[in-house]
Design an enzyme around this catalytic site. Structure first.
Site, mmCIF file in Angstrom:
data_model
loop_
_atom_site.group_PDB
_atom_site.id
_atom_site.type_symbol
_atom_site.label_atom_id
_atom_site.label_comp_id
_atom_site.label_asym_id
_atom_site.label_seq_id
_atom_site.Cartn_x
_atom_site.Cartn_y
_atom_site.Cartn_z
ATOM 1 N N LYS A 4 1.169 4.590 -0.103
ATOM 2 C CA LYS A 4 0.884 4.860 1.433
ATOM 3 C C LYS A 4 0.242 6.122 2.170
ATOM 4 O O LYS A 4 0.617 7.115 1.305
ATOM 5 C CB LYS A 4 2.402 4.736 2.332
ATOM 6 C CG LYS A 4 2.787 3.239 2.423
ATOM 7 C CD LYS A 4 4.088 3.226 3.178
ATOM 8 C CE LYS A 4 4.836 1.753 3.182
ATOM 9 N NZ LYS A 4 4.066 0.775 3.666
ATOM 10 N N ARG B 171 7.885 -9.159 -0.009
ATOM 11 C CA ARG B 171 7.756 -10.604 -0.161
ATOM 12 C C ARG B 171 8.285 -10.951 -1.651
ATOM 13 O O ARG B 171 8.708 -12.013 -1.776
ATOM 14 C CB ARG B 171 6.332 -11.116 0.253
ATOM 15 C CG ARG B 171 5.197 -10.607 -0.566
ATOM 16 C CD ARG B 171 4.012 -10.744 0.305
ATOM 17 N NE ARG B 171 3.734 -9.665 1.191
ATOM 18 C CZ ARG B 171 2.680 -9.584 2.181
ATOM 19 N NH1 ARG B 171 1.618 -10.439 2.085
ATOM 20 N NH2 ARG B 171 2.489 -8.724 2.794
HETATM 21 N N1 BES Z 1 7.309 -2.203 4.633
HETATM 22 C C1 BES Z 1 5.926 -2.382 4.624
HETATM 23 C C2 BES Z 1 5.383 -2.827 6.083
HETATM 24 C C3 BES Z 1 5.818 -1.941 7.363
HETATM 25 C C4 BES Z 1 4.682 -1.387 7.899
HETATM 26 C C5 BES Z 1 7.097 -1.701 7.937
HETATM 27 C C6 BES Z 1 4.738 -0.718 9.219
HETATM 28 C C7 BES Z 1 7.118 -0.993 9.120
HETATM 29 C C8 BES Z 1 6.115 -0.420 9.479
HETATM 30 C C9 BES Z 1 5.511 -3.276 3.609
HETATM 31 O O1 BES Z 1 6.098 -3.292 2.433
HETATM 32 C C10 BES Z 1 3.828 -3.207 3.661
HETATM 33 O O2 BES Z 1 3.867 -2.030 3.189
HETATM 34 N N2 BES Z 1 3.316 -4.269 3.734
HETATM 35 C C11 BES Z 1 1.725 -4.103 3.776
HETATM 36 C C12 BES Z 1 1.439 -5.403 3.176
HETATM 37 C C13 BES Z 1 -0.306 -5.172 3.058
HETATM 38 C C14 BES Z 1 -0.440 -4.465 1.714
HETATM 39 C C15 BES Z 1 -0.606 -6.733 2.248
HETATM 40 C C16 BES Z 1 1.018 -3.960 5.280
HETATM 41 O O3 BES Z 1 1.351 -4.345 6.174
HETATM 42 O O4 BES Z 1 0.120 -2.832 5.278
HETATM 43 ZN ZN ZN Z 2 5.346 -1.963 1.227
#
Ligand code: BES
Ligand code: ZN
Ligand code: ZN
Length: 478
Positions: free
Chosen positions: A253, A327
């Site tokens: 991230k 997921r």
């Molecule tokens: N935990 C995150 C999603 C998230 C984003 C929670 C913002 C709270 C605030 C999840 O694991 C994630 O990173 N999802 C990605 C998926 C993508 C890479 C397909 C996302 O939503 O960017």
């Molecule tokens: Zn994630």
């Protein structure tokens, strides 16, 4: 502490004032220059020995549980600021118009309004405010007190969920999380089973191991069994994402989006809070919760984009993005719930996608469901709880987006429909059971509170709605 009691002498009195009402006309002209009884407007004055704290309840045309909770929270916050330690409040005006359910809503707001996020390294002595519900007729008193007691237990569940989500990642490793869960359910009818990394591996949860193996803090899998309705063969399976820290893994991230990473276990926390509510209120229900708990980090053993892994269901998964880890672990947890725990319905809840935040912001959570009745029941439960959910549709064109060339399925679709494809990935593992999926990525955490009963940080999203959903139809309609 909240008690239904008349004639308690306290120096603070909270008074509900309806816009345009007779009560408004009786207030001093000084108060009336700045207070019209509009919803959530406040004013106060000292009358004799008593401080009168007025709270506007508006014209009561657009009433909802959310408004009632906000009224309750605003009263407690306002009076606390004035140094109040005990006050009385008469809710009759609202009860007459909307029924006794109003007590549950206002009391929930009052209790949450007193919630404070813990400060670490400081010993805090939180003084509990005493609240007396006055003016309730005698024949109603016992019932109203039982409503107060019930919602007080549920709010404990909400506060517990908030506390867990607020905890910094370094103070809540997967093993700490498991300790907190065990402590929470000690002495209740909930059976707690804990699988460590070795047991997870032996059980065949390859996807959970693939994510959790990224950290030297090993993953856990917790099963909570609350089977207290022998008149029913149905078992509601609750699956909650418990990533105690989500760095994204090798698909790291950005620094800006790292701050929320400790809150990625809010789904598991919501399930724990709801089960706590059911157990502490001795509700008749059959619920089994499955909680995959791990970290998503960078190490030599971490997943890499392009890897292919297997899963408990035997389906192979192409890992396109290591940040779509939720997921993966939910897939194994859902399979475990269906195959090993024999649940007959599945609810999963997770801070799953950034896309749902873009779509619905911080006050509405996204829902996917394969079952109209389950959605209908969740919707009713959420109205009663004072939460907002929107069901998002899905069709075969979305299913196509997660087809993989080299495995059975991939963990990411296109750059659009992210909330739908994430949900559909999980649905692949439900084996046709009625399924409902709550994406609380936007609602689990607020930097700027949306409602009066929230504070900066964790909201406890999902707890109360799931609490009602797990009960008999009559209870959740209210
Ligand atoms: N935990 C995150 C999603 C998230 C984003 C929670 C913002 C709270 C605030 C999840 O694991 C994630 O990173 N999802 C990605 C998926 C993508 C890479 C397909 C996302 O939503 O960017
Ligand atoms: Zn994630
Ligand atoms: Zn995540």
């Amino acid at each position: 502490m909240i008690q239904v009691q008349n004639n308690q002498i306290v120096p603070y009195k909270a008074i509900l004032i309806q816009e345009g009402s007779k009560e408004l006309q009786k207030l001093s002209s000084f108060i009336r220059t700045k207070f019209e009884g509009k919803v959530l407007q406040t004013a106060y004055e000292v009358v004799g020995e008593t401080l009168h704290f007025y709270i506007g309840i508006g014209d009561l045309e657009n009433y909802s549980a959310i408004v009632a909770k906000e009224i309750g929270a605003k009263v407690v916050k306002g009076l606390k600021e004035l140094g109040c330690e005990a006050f009385e409040i008469n809710l009759n005006r609202l009860i007459e118009k909307f029924g006794e359910q109003v007590v549950t809503d206002v009391v929930e707001g009052m209790l949450l309004g007193g919630y404070m996020a813990p400060k670490y390294g400081e010993q805090e002595s939180v003084k509990e405010i005493k609240i007396y519900l006055s003016g309730i007729n005698e024949e109603r008193q016992a019932h109203v007190q039982s409503l107060v007691d019930e919602i007080s237990h549920v709010v404990k569940g909400v506060a517990f969920a908030r506390d867990l989500v607020n905890k910094p990642g370094n103070l809540l490793r997967p093993s700490d999380f498991v300790d907190e869960i065990s402590k929470c359910f000690r002495g209740t009818a909930v059976e707690v089973v804990v699988l460590d990394a070795k047991a997870i591996e032996e059980a065949g949860m390859k996807a959970l191991i693939a994510v959790g193996g990224s950290s030297e803090n090993q993953p856990y899998f917790v099963v909570l069994r609350y089977l207290q309705d022998e008149t029913s063969d149905e078992i509601m399976g609750l699956v909650g994402k418990g990533v105690t820290c989500d760095t994204g893994g090798y698909c790291l991230k950005s620094a800006g989006s790292m701050l929320g990473i400790k809150g990625d276990m809010a789904g598991a926390a919501a399930v724990i809070g709801a089960v706590y509510g059911l157990a502490s209120n001795h509700k008749k229900a059959n619920v089994i919760a499955c909680l995959p708990i791990c970290e998503n980090r960078i190490s030599a053993g971490s997943l890499l984009p392009g890897d292919v892994i297997s899963s408990l269901a035997g389906k192979t998964i192409e890992v396109v993005n290591t940040d779509a880890e939720g997921r993966l672990i939910l897939a194994d947890a859902v399979t475990y719930a269906v195959q090993k725990e024999k649940v007959t319905k599945v609810l999963d809840i997770a801070t799953l996608t950034g896309a749902v935040v873009g779509l619905l912001g911080f006050s509405i959570a996204g829902v996917l469901s394969s079952d109209d009745r389950l959605w209908d029941k969740l919707h009713k439960s959420s109205v009663k709880a004072g939460e907002r959910y929107l069901r998002v549709p899905y069709y075969k064109e979305h299913e196509k987006m997660i087809k993989s060339q080299i495995a059975d399925i991939k963990n990411m679709g296109e750059s659009y429909c992210g909330t739908i494809t994430a949900g559909l990935f999980i649905r692949e593992f439900t084996e046709g059971k009625p399924w409902i999926h709550l994406d609380i990525a936007g609602t689990a955490w607020v930097d700027a509170p949306v409602f009066e009963y929230q504070t900066k940080g964790a909201t406890g999203a999902g707890v109360t709605s799931i609490y009602y959903l797990c009960q008999k139809e009559e209870e959740c309609i209210g």
